[in-house]
Design a protein around this motif. Structure first.
Motif, PDB file in Angstrom:
ATOM      1  N   LYS A 187      -8.053  -7.849  -2.706  1.00 38.42           N
ATOM      2  CA  LYS A 187      -9.213  -7.206  -2.077  1.00 38.42           C
ATOM      3  C   LYS A 187      -8.817  -5.847  -1.502  1.00 38.42           C
ATOM      4  CE  LYS A 187     -13.098  -8.169   0.994  1.00 38.42           C
ATOM      5  NZ  LYS A 187     -13.661  -9.076   2.014  1.00 38.42           N
ATOM      6  N   ALA A 188      -7.598  -5.794  -0.967  1.00 38.67           N
ATOM      7  CA  ALA A 188      -7.103  -4.525  -0.403  1.00 38.67           C
ATOM      8  C   ALA A 188      -6.991  -3.450  -1.482  1.00 38.67           C
ATOM      9  CB  ALA A 188      -5.757  -4.752   0.272  1.00 38.67           C
ATOM     10  N   MET A 214       0.835  -1.204   0.000  1.00 35.56           N
ATOM     11  CA  MET A 214       0.000   0.000   0.000  1.00 35.56           C
ATOM     12  C   MET A 214       0.873   1.258   0.000  1.00 35.56           C
ATOM     13  SD  MET A 214      -2.874  -1.366  -0.264  1.00 35.56           S
ATOM     14  CE  MET A 214      -4.226  -0.223   0.003  1.00 35.56           C
ATOM     15  N   LYS A 249      -6.902 -11.848  -0.616  1.00 34.70           N
ATOM     16  CA  LYS A 249      -6.876 -10.790   0.373  1.00 34.70           C
ATOM     17  C   LYS A 249      -6.073  -9.578  -0.111  1.00 34.70           C
ATOM     18  CE  LYS A 249      -6.561 -10.460   5.407  1.00 34.70           C
ATOM     19  NZ  LYS A 249      -6.130 -11.148   6.632  1.00 34.70           N
TER      20      LYS A 249
END
Length: 387
Positions: A295-296, A2, A292
DNA sequence: GCGGATCAC
DNA sequence: TATGGTGATCCGC
């Protein structure tokens, strides 16, 4: 990741978009819809075998494995949330009446081979793993109707016909033209001497054929025939997916499970329509962790995977974003051999090696006898007819 | 080339 | 009481 994403400039993203789209265009250009891939998947395989062999288990929730670990469960137990890879003692809490049957690998292996044999005469190439997932490549030429006709078994005679029992009943005709090439074919599946005798008269036996079916020559019909053969031979049901590549065929095999099939027609539009809202988790290779991570990034469906293609190319390795792009375009392998070698004896190997071989006939002969020997070791008897 | 992570079954 | 075993692939070192 991120943090890495936060550092990406809009300039970088634009450049990435150009590069990715150039690559996507190349892929699109190479899209191959000319193959028909079928993925056959036995329904709750281990549990189904155990239920078949012990009628007391019918109508009851069962699972196969131990208190520590379950391999699979039947559909009754699944209603309680009992799943494969779940510890048995937890499953017991979810479903107190659950019956846990220990694993019988030897039995599953035998049934697996039987299913493999059910595929052979309808296809030119098949591969069966010991766990009974199988894929096969078609097409077969139009066969005469007699060769696609089957008599439906009645009564309980379907299970466990003893290998080698019916050798004497094989007619000359059956050896050359029957879709059943195995020696232990039940006698009531013999082709008709006279096709019009659909509603057969009794022959003072229980297992007299009463109805016959004829399967067509389309992919859909061939797959119905395969599933019919499997059910007649093993009393177990299978589901199947039909699609232009292996990735889609596998997803399809799950769509109408249990005891159903689904086809994606070989057009770009049909593929895209199917892919659009498909959750990426359904694709083989996308597991818990990848799901996952994506999905983030706001990615749940394949359409979203495509929308984010530029970003993905900046965050993931080349192999990874190539893989993601293939998925989001509905692309996948259109042949079955992954590499040159596979350990297990298989018809697929035969197929691949025949393609390369200079002396096709002698190699085919050699490999066929190898397969026959292999199957005989399992207590199965087969005829392999070279055409 | 090796070990860790991920994945399928 | 108790949460598998194996093999494949990719990736970073």
């Amino acid at each position: 990741m991120m943090q890495q994403k936060a550092r990406i400039t809009s300039q970088q993203l634009r450049e990435a978009q150009l590069q990715v789209d150039r690559f996507a265009m190349e892929l699109e250009h190479c899209r191959d819809l000319s193959n028909t891939i079928v993925h056959v998947d036995m329904d709750a395989f281990y549990a189904a075998v155990e239920m078949r062999d012990n009628p007391e288990l019918k109508d009851k929730p069962i699972a196969v494995g131990s208190m520590s670990m379950l391999s699979t469960s039947n559909y009754h137990a699944r209603r309680f949330g009992v799943r494969a890879a779940m510890p048995g003692f937890i499953a017991k809490r979810l479903c107190p009446h659950l019956i846990i049957v220990p694993l019988n690998f030897d039995k599953y292996r035998v049934v697996s081979k039987q299913v493999g044999i059910c595929l052979a005469p309808t296809s030119i190439c098949s591969w069966v793993s010991c766990r009974i997932r199988s894929q096969l490549q078609m097409p077969r030429q139009d066969w005469p109707e007699e060769r696609r006709r089957y008599f439906i078994k009645t009564g309980n005679s379907a299970e466990n016909d003893e290998p080698g029992k019916e050798v004497n009943n094989l007619s000359e005709y059956e050896l050359s033209a029957s879709p059943l090439l195995f020696e232990d074919s039940p006698p009531d599946l013999q082709p008709p001497g006279n096709p019009s005798q659909v509603n057969c008269k009794e022959q003072n036996k229980l297992q007299i054929p009463q109805k016959s079916v004829v399967f067509g020559t389309s992919a859909e019909e061939v797959v119905k025939e395969i599933r019919f053969r499997i059910e007649q031979k093993t009393t177990l049901t299978a589901s199947a997916g039909i699609a232009p590549n292996t990735m889609l065929a596998k997803v399809c095999s799950d769509k109408n499970k249990p005891n159903g099939q689904y086809q994606i027609l070989p057009s770009r539009q049909a593929v895209m329509e199917f892919i659009k809202d498909l959750p990426i988790r359904k694709i083989s290779g996308i597991g818990k962790v990848t799901e996952k991570m994506l999905k983030a990034l706001g990615i749940i469906t394949c359409a979203e995977l495509y929308q984010q293609r530029a970003l993905l190319s900046l965050l993931f390795s080349e192999t990874s974003w190539h893989y993601f792009l293939h998925i989001s375009l509905g692309l996948g392998s259109t042949h079955l051999a992954r590499d040159g070698e596979r350990k297990s004896m298989s018809v697929e190997r035969t197929f691949n090696e025949i393609n390369k071989a200079e002396d096709q006939y002698s190699l085919c002969q050699e490999l066929c006898s190898e397969i026959a020997q292999d199957l005989q070791k399992e207590g199965l008897k087969v005829f392999l007819v070279l055409l």
